[in-house]
Write a protein that holds these residues in place. Structure first.
Motif, mmCIF file in Angstrom:
data_model
loop_
_atom_site.group_PDB
_atom_site.id
_atom_site.type_symbol
_atom_site.label_atom_id
_atom_site.label_comp_id
_atom_site.label_asym_id
_atom_site.label_seq_id
_atom_site.Cartn_x
_atom_site.Cartn_y
_atom_site.Cartn_z
ATOM 1 N N GLU A 165 0.848 -1.184 0.000
ATOM 2 C CA GLU A 165 0.000 0.000 0.000
ATOM 3 C C GLU A 165 0.886 1.238 0.000
ATOM 4 O OE1 GLU A 165 -3.604 -0.180 2.256
ATOM 5 O OE2 GLU A 165 -3.194 -2.241 2.861
ATOM 6 N N ILE A 166 0.282 2.408 0.141
ATOM 7 C CA ILE A 166 1.041 3.654 0.039
ATOM 8 C C ILE A 166 2.139 3.728 1.097
ATOM 9 C CG2 ILE A 166 0.849 6.143 0.439
ATOM 10 C CD1 ILE A 166 -1.695 6.141 -1.184
ATOM 11 N N ARG A 198 -1.605 -2.377 -4.368
ATOM 12 C CA ARG A 198 -2.808 -1.571 -4.501
ATOM 13 C C ARG A 198 -2.621 -0.516 -5.582
ATOM 14 N NH1 ARG A 198 -6.193 -2.075 -0.031
ATOM 15 N NH2 ARG A 198 -7.666 -0.889 -1.314
ATOM 16 N N GLN A 200 -3.338 2.623 -5.849
ATOM 17 C CA GLN A 200 -2.784 3.909 -5.399
ATOM 18 C C GLN A 200 -1.283 3.799 -5.153
ATOM 19 O OE1 GLN A 200 -5.298 2.210 -4.048
ATOM 20 N NE2 GLN A 200 -6.971 3.545 -3.380
#
Length: 231
Positions: A165-166, A198, A200
């Motif tokens: 993820e980010i 993900r 993003q």
């Protein structure tokens, strides 16, 4: 770590400009020199921040800041650019300092640790000619999962996640900033390797020049039955 809860306004000046109007916020001053501004929302990400290396100066408010009611002004200047973070503190509601000691670092779950081990053994998945330098390469801010030498003699830092993820991109970015200061390693490229990345995180990684690699856990373990696949 210093924790300050204060009514403040915040301005970022430099490569970009941003303004946070007067409100109650949490100000974090970490031992590594970073300063982060948090609100009571927005999950883990600060509203604004200055990453190290930087320097914090605290002075009594003067001029427009004093006229607006501020008591003191925090100015955080980047050591590498002309960027600065200016925090006008109007009222301090809480101010405390805590010694956290040495952090043992993130303990990966079984799958994530196994992914790291398997990728280290099959480092050619990064590209033909890549060679492993070391697993858990130590840095001042924590160990890099894999440090790899590219076939062209460059250095590659690999962050391994089960689900990227980010925050994984941000973590790898910090490692790259630090490693690229070492003339024996620079230039250092980044690879974010995970079973799932993900959207993003992929967009942010691509924007920062970080390569993404999707890992097939079963294939890495050698238990993927290719003949039973429909695709």
């Amino acid at each position: 770590m210093r924790l300050v809860i204060a009514r403040c306004s915040v301005d970022y000046e430099g490569r970009l400009t941003a303004h946070l109007p007067l409100a109650t916020r949490l100000l974090l001053v970490k031992a590594d020199g970073s300063v982060l501004v948090h609100a009571d929302g927005g999950s883990y990400k600060p509203l604004n921040w200055m990453s190290p290396p930087c320097a914090l100066a605290v002075e009594p408010a003067a001029g427009p800041h004093a006229e607006a009611g501020a008591q003191e002004v925090w100015t955080v200047r980047s050591a590498k650019t002309e960027d600065r973070l200016v925090v006008a503190v109007h009222e301090v509601l809480h101010d405390s300092t805590h010694e956290l000691g040495t952090d043992p670092g993130l303990v990966k779950d079984g799958v994530e640790a196994q992914l790291q081990k398997l990728l280290a053994e099959q480092v050619g998945l990064l590209g033909e000619g890549h060679q492993l330098v070391r697993r858990e390469y130590p840095t001042a801010i924590g160990p890099v999962d894999l440090l790899v030498r590219s076939p062209h003699g460059g250095t590659v830092a690999v962050e391994v996640k089960r689900r990227a993820e980010i925050d994984g991109v941000e973590q790898l970015t910090r490692y790259l900033q630090l490693l690229n200061r070492d003339p024996l390693l620079a230039p250092v490229e980044g690879v974010l390797a995970a079973q799932e990345i993900r959207p993003q995180a992929r967009v942010l990684a691509t924007d920062r020049g970080i390569r993404c690699l999707v890992l097939d856990y079963d294939a890495l373990r050698g238990v993927d039955d290719v003949e039973s696949r429909l695709f």
